[in-house]
Scaffold this active site. Structure first.
Site, mmCIF file in Angstrom:
data_model
loop_
_atom_site.group_PDB
_atom_site.id
_atom_site.type_symbol
_atom_site.label_atom_id
_atom_site.label_comp_id
_atom_site.label_asym_id
_atom_site.label_seq_id
_atom_site.Cartn_x
_atom_site.Cartn_y
_atom_site.Cartn_z
ATOM 1 N N ASP A 29 -1.066 41.068 -26.286
ATOM 2 C CA ASP A 29 -2.205 42.061 -26.097
ATOM 3 C C ASP A 29 -2.392 42.220 -26.988
ATOM 4 O O ASP A 29 -2.745 42.203 -28.081
ATOM 5 C CB ASP A 29 -0.620 43.626 -26.151
ATOM 6 C CG ASP A 29 -2.336 44.141 -24.825
ATOM 7 O OD1 ASP A 29 -3.429 43.916 -24.299
ATOM 8 O OD2 ASP A 29 -2.076 45.617 -24.610
ATOM 9 N N THR A 75 -0.088 40.100 -12.147
ATOM 10 C CA THR A 75 -0.668 39.993 -11.329
ATOM 11 C C THR A 75 -2.113 41.441 -11.331
ATOM 12 O O THR A 75 -2.418 41.368 -10.385
ATOM 13 C CB THR A 75 0.506 40.939 -10.264
ATOM 14 O OG1 THR A 75 1.293 42.257 -10.891
ATOM 15 C CG2 THR A 75 1.732 39.854 -9.573
ATOM 16 N N ASN A 77 -4.088 42.062 -13.192
ATOM 17 C CA ASN A 77 -5.313 41.784 -14.435
ATOM 18 C C ASN A 77 -6.249 40.692 -13.376
ATOM 19 O O ASN A 77 -7.090 40.832 -13.969
ATOM 20 C CB ASN A 77 -4.724 40.111 -15.231
ATOM 21 C CG ASN A 77 -3.910 40.675 -16.661
ATOM 22 O OD1 ASN A 77 -3.141 39.863 -17.136
ATOM 23 N ND2 ASN A 77 -4.193 42.133 -17.341
HETATM 24 C C1 IPE Z 1 -0.608 43.319 -20.034
HETATM 25 O O1 IPE Z 1 -1.367 43.364 -20.632
HETATM 26 C C2 IPE Z 1 -0.389 41.361 -19.021
HETATM 27 C C3 IPE Z 1 -0.673 40.532 -20.403
HETATM 28 C C4 IPE Z 1 -0.910 40.367 -21.828
HETATM 29 C C5 IPE Z 1 -1.209 39.163 -19.696
HETATM 30 P P1 IPE Z 1 -2.731 44.501 -20.081
HETATM 31 O O2 IPE Z 1 -3.778 44.494 -21.180
HETATM 32 O O3 IPE Z 1 -3.279 43.739 -18.775
HETATM 33 O O4 IPE Z 1 -1.556 45.889 -20.236
HETATM 34 P P2 IPE Z 1 -2.525 47.288 -19.809
HETATM 35 O O5 IPE Z 1 -3.201 46.890 -18.585
HETATM 36 O O6 IPE Z 1 -2.541 47.835 -20.971
HETATM 37 O O7 IPE Z 1 -1.274 47.406 -19.211
HETATM 38 C C1 IPE Z 2 -4.387 40.369 -23.818
HETATM 39 O O1 IPE Z 2 -4.780 41.214 -24.526
HETATM 40 C C2 IPE Z 2 -4.510 39.162 -22.427
HETATM 41 C C3 IPE Z 2 -4.961 39.438 -20.911
HETATM 42 C C4 IPE Z 2 -3.924 40.249 -20.444
HETATM 43 C C5 IPE Z 2 -5.025 38.328 -20.370
HETATM 44 P P1 IPE Z 2 -6.036 41.944 -23.424
HETATM 45 O O2 IPE Z 2 -7.189 41.255 -22.814
HETATM 46 O O3 IPE Z 2 -5.943 42.205 -22.570
HETATM 47 O O4 IPE Z 2 -7.054 42.376 -24.685
HETATM 48 P P2 IPE Z 2 -7.171 44.048 -24.780
HETATM 49 O O5 IPE Z 2 -6.044 44.804 -24.629
HETATM 50 O O6 IPE Z 2 -7.750 44.409 -24.051
HETATM 51 O O7 IPE Z 2 -7.764 44.227 -26.341
HETATM 52 MG MG MG Z 3 -4.724 44.295 -22.918
#
Ligand code: IPE
Ligand code: IPE
Ligand code: MG
Length: 249
Positions: A29, A75, A77
């Protein structure tokens, strides 16, 4: 290779080889925030995130960790802006195509978990190709969770088991934890010993809900693109200091 690079490939002296986690799972993340901090579009954070993943995978191999699972796309995303989702799908496909040869050379067995049928066709083709070609590799089990949801996985397992009961293949009283786990997407790999989440978020976000029952959790404020071997080393040191009691005293 420089002396420093060679040194980085060896297991750090303060880690006990016998007590390494067999399986590490990572919630990668913070790509978006990393990009924002550099004044870049979010998608460039995802691109950097791939470099981090490649290095952590290689590090696991170098240091003798036998399984790595990475959360690439949940799921949930799909709810992101269309351009970001499209970019990610194209990125996954391109990286798979580019990295297959190196995965063969490095003896990586890649496996994808999640609802793969809902992914773009061309990505499914690359996924299937990479899983088939690397199937016999033994160096490390690398699992990528793509269009993965822990609740969906549990529902899918229930449905498969219910069908077998309906067909009379199994009796309800034969359903136990071990049978259930064999119906999860992850049946080929042991449960994670260590779950790492970067970027400071204190949640599981629907990842491996069943499998992390007794995983040690390690959360760092470091954003995924900045998570390097030094950070991984720190996570493993923290892990080796934990007292894993599994409910005992
Ligand atoms: C979790 O990260 C999913 C992945 C790393 C693929 P998210 O950024 O989607 O999670 P939330 O929305 O902060 O819970
Ligand atoms: C995790 O990084 C990657 C995926 C969920 C695909 P994020 O895209 O969630 O990054 P932040 O949380 O917005 O910084
Ligand atoms: Mg994230």
């Amino acid at each position: 290779m420089t002396a420093k690079q060679t040194a980085l490939r060896e297991l750090p002296a303060d880690l006990n080889r016998e007590r390494l986690p067999k399986h590490v799972a990572v919630i990668m993340d913070g790509n978006g925030r990393w990009a924002k901090r550099q004044g870049l579009p979010r998608i460039l954070g995802h691109r950097r995130g791939v470099d981090t993943l490649k290095d952590i995978l290689r590090c696991c191999k170098d240091w003798g960790i036998k399984a790595l699972t990475a959360y690439a796309f949940s799921t949930e995303n799909w709810g992101r802006p269309l351009e970001e989702v499209d970019f990610l799908m194209t990125l996954f496909e391109r990286v798979l195509r580019q990295e297959l040869r190196e995965m063969m050379e490095e003896d990586v067995q890649i496996h994808f978990v999640g609802n793969l049928n809902a992914l773009p066709r061309s990505l499914q083709t690359e996924i299937n190709r990479s899983m088939e070609e690397t199937y016999d590799n033994k160096g490390i089990q690398f699992t990528v969770a793509t269009n993965y949801g822990g609740r969906q996985e549990i529902v899918d397992a229930c449905r498969a088991i219910a069908t077998q009961v309906q067909q009379g293949v199994i009796q309800p009283d034969q359903i136990d934890e071990s049978l259930f786990a064999r119906h999860l997407y992850t049946s080929r790999v042991c449960d994670p010993d260590l779950l790492i989440r970067t970027s400071g978020e204190m949640r599981i976000s629907n990842f491996l809900l069943w499998q992390v029952a007794y995983a040690e959790l390690y959360i760092t404020d470091t954003l995924w693109p900045d998570f390097d071997r030094t950070e991984f080393h720190r996570a493993l040191c923290a892990y080796q200091q934990r007292d894993r009691r599994f409910g005992r005293v």
